[in-house]
Design a protein around this motif. Structure first.
Motif, mmCIF file in Angstrom:
data_model
loop_
_atom_site.group_PDB
_atom_site.id
_atom_site.type_symbol
_atom_site.label_atom_id
_atom_site.label_comp_id
_atom_site.label_asym_id
_atom_site.label_seq_id
_atom_site.Cartn_x
_atom_site.Cartn_y
_atom_site.Cartn_z
ATOM 1 N N GLN A 2 0.862 -1.188 0.000
ATOM 2 C CA GLN A 2 0.000 0.000 0.000
ATOM 3 C C GLN A 2 0.899 1.239 0.000
ATOM 4 O O GLN A 2 1.902 1.284 0.710
ATOM 5 C CB GLN A 2 -0.903 0.042 1.235
ATOM 6 C CG GLN A 2 -1.988 -1.029 1.238
ATOM 7 C CD GLN A 2 -1.436 -2.379 1.678
ATOM 8 O OE1 GLN A 2 -0.721 -2.476 2.664
ATOM 9 N NE2 GLN A 2 -1.774 -3.416 0.931
ATOM 10 N N LEU A 3 0.532 2.223 -0.810
ATOM 11 C CA LEU A 3 1.343 3.428 -0.968
ATOM 12 C C LEU A 3 0.503 4.654 -0.652
ATOM 13 O O LEU A 3 -0.648 4.753 -1.096
ATOM 14 C CB LEU A 3 1.878 3.515 -2.393
ATOM 15 C CG LEU A 3 2.685 2.314 -2.880
ATOM 16 C CD1 LEU A 3 3.023 2.468 -4.357
ATOM 17 C CD2 LEU A 3 3.949 2.146 -2.062
ATOM 18 N N ALA A 23 5.317 3.497 2.156
ATOM 19 C CA ALA A 23 4.913 2.157 1.741
ATOM 20 C C ALA A 23 4.635 1.300 2.961
ATOM 21 O O ALA A 23 5.341 1.378 3.968
ATOM 22 C CB ALA A 23 6.002 1.523 0.896
ATOM 23 N N SER A 24 3.618 0.470 2.867
ATOM 24 C CA SER A 24 3.292 -0.454 3.950
ATOM 25 C C SER A 24 2.848 -1.778 3.342
ATOM 26 O O SER A 24 2.628 -1.879 2.132
ATOM 27 C CB SER A 24 2.203 0.127 4.854
ATOM 28 O OG SER A 24 1.028 0.372 4.112
ATOM 29 N N GLY A 25 2.717 -2.765 4.185
ATOM 30 C CA GLY A 25 2.326 -4.073 3.683
ATOM 31 C C GLY A 25 3.535 -4.891 3.302
ATOM 32 O O GLY A 25 4.605 -4.765 3.887
ATOM 33 N N ARG A 26 3.415 -5.727 2.285
ATOM 34 C CA ARG A 26 4.473 -6.652 1.889
ATOM 35 C C ARG A 26 5.505 -5.950 1.008
ATOM 36 O O ARG A 26 5.630 -6.231 -0.180
ATOM 37 C CB ARG A 26 3.880 -7.849 1.175
ATOM 38 C CG ARG A 26 2.924 -8.649 2.060
ATOM 39 C CD ARG A 26 2.193 -9.729 1.276
ATOM 40 N NE ARG A 26 3.072 -10.777 0.786
ATOM 41 C CZ ARG A 26 3.408 -11.855 1.472
ATOM 42 N NH1 ARG A 26 2.965 -12.022 2.709
ATOM 43 N NH2 ARG A 26 4.201 -12.764 0.935
ATOM 44 N N THR A 27 6.266 -5.059 1.601
ATOM 45 C CA THR A 27 7.222 -4.261 0.833
ATOM 46 C C THR A 27 8.514 -5.002 0.529
ATOM 47 O O THR A 27 9.285 -4.575 -0.323
ATOM 48 C CB THR A 27 7.561 -2.981 1.586
ATOM 49 O OG1 THR A 27 8.119 -3.329 2.854
ATOM 50 C CG2 THR A 27 6.332 -2.117 1.804
ATOM 51 N N PHE A 28 8.768 -6.145 1.177
ATOM 52 C CA PHE A 28 10.063 -6.793 1.003
ATOM 53 C C PHE A 28 10.254 -7.320 -0.410
ATOM 54 O O PHE A 28 11.361 -7.569 -0.845
ATOM 55 C CB PHE A 28 10.222 -7.933 2.011
ATOM 56 C CG PHE A 28 9.168 -9.007 1.900
ATOM 57 C CD1 PHE A 28 8.058 -8.970 2.719
ATOM 58 C CD2 PHE A 28 9.290 -10.039 0.987
ATOM 59 C CE1 PHE A 28 7.085 -9.946 2.622
ATOM 60 C CE2 PHE A 28 8.323 -11.018 0.886
ATOM 61 C CZ PHE A 28 7.215 -10.977 1.704
ATOM 62 N N GLY A 29 9.153 -7.510 -1.170
ATOM 63 C CA GLY A 29 9.263 -8.017 -2.528
ATOM 64 C C GLY A 29 9.470 -6.944 -3.572
ATOM 65 O O GLY A 29 9.644 -7.246 -4.745
ATOM 66 N N THR A 99 8.008 -4.841 -8.606
ATOM 67 C CA THR A 99 8.729 -6.007 -8.101
ATOM 68 C C THR A 99 9.706 -6.528 -9.144
ATOM 69 O O THR A 99 10.360 -7.542 -8.915
ATOM 70 C CB THR A 99 7.746 -7.125 -7.721
ATOM 71 O OG1 THR A 99 6.960 -7.464 -8.877
ATOM 72 C CG2 THR A 99 6.822 -6.700 -6.598
ATOM 73 N N PHE A 100 9.818 -5.823 -10.272
ATOM 74 C CA PHE A 100 10.647 -6.307 -11.372
ATOM 75 C C PHE A 100 11.892 -5.435 -11.564
ATOM 76 O O PHE A 100 12.995 -5.828 -11.200
ATOM 77 C CB PHE A 100 9.812 -6.360 -12.648
ATOM 78 C CG PHE A 100 10.571 -6.832 -13.852
ATOM 79 C CD1 PHE A 100 10.667 -6.046 -14.989
ATOM 80 C CD2 PHE A 100 11.198 -8.066 -13.852
ATOM 81 C CE1 PHE A 100 11.377 -6.485 -16.097
ATOM 82 C CE2 PHE A 100 11.911 -8.508 -14.946
ATOM 83 C CZ PHE A 100 12.003 -7.714 -16.074
#
Length: 121
Positions: A2-3, A23-29, A99-100
């Protein structure tokens, strides 16, 4: 991911603004994040991007030397320092995550809500 973008406003030509994107949530990817903008009646265009790990940056020619993108990894926050603003910079600015690759402008799959930047002449 989420941004949440913030920091837009009204400024005179030649002035400065700093945008933030949390940024929040699954940011590690995420490989990186970037800024895009859409001016009235125009297509959305790429502005700048930064790789989350190495901090490598990438700019559109129209903003090179005036805008600086940065990130605070500890805060999961990206910034866009905009100096020497011009009326043609007027647009809604969106932050996005990929993520790319930060160089693949079509790969940005996560988007914030946008923040208005208006530069008066």
């Amino acid at each position: 991911v989420q941004l949440q973008a913030s920091g837009g406003g009204l400024v005179q030509a030649g002035g400065s603004l700093r945008l933030s994107c949390a940024a929040s949530g699954r940011t590690f990817g995420s490989a990186g994040m970037g800024w895009f903008r859409r001016a009235p009646g125009k297509e959305r265009e790429f502005v700048a991007a930064i790789a989350w790990g190495l901090g490598t940056t990438y700019y559109a020619d129209s903003v090179k030397g005036r805008f600086t993108i940065s990130r605070d990894s500890a805060k999961n926050t990206m910034y866009l320092q905009m100096n020497s603003l011009k009326p043609e910079d007027t647009a809604v600015y969106y932050c996005a995550a990929t993520t790319f690759s930060i160089y693949s402008t079509r790969s940005y799959g996560y988007w914030g809500q946008g923040t208005q930047v208006t530069v008066s002449s």
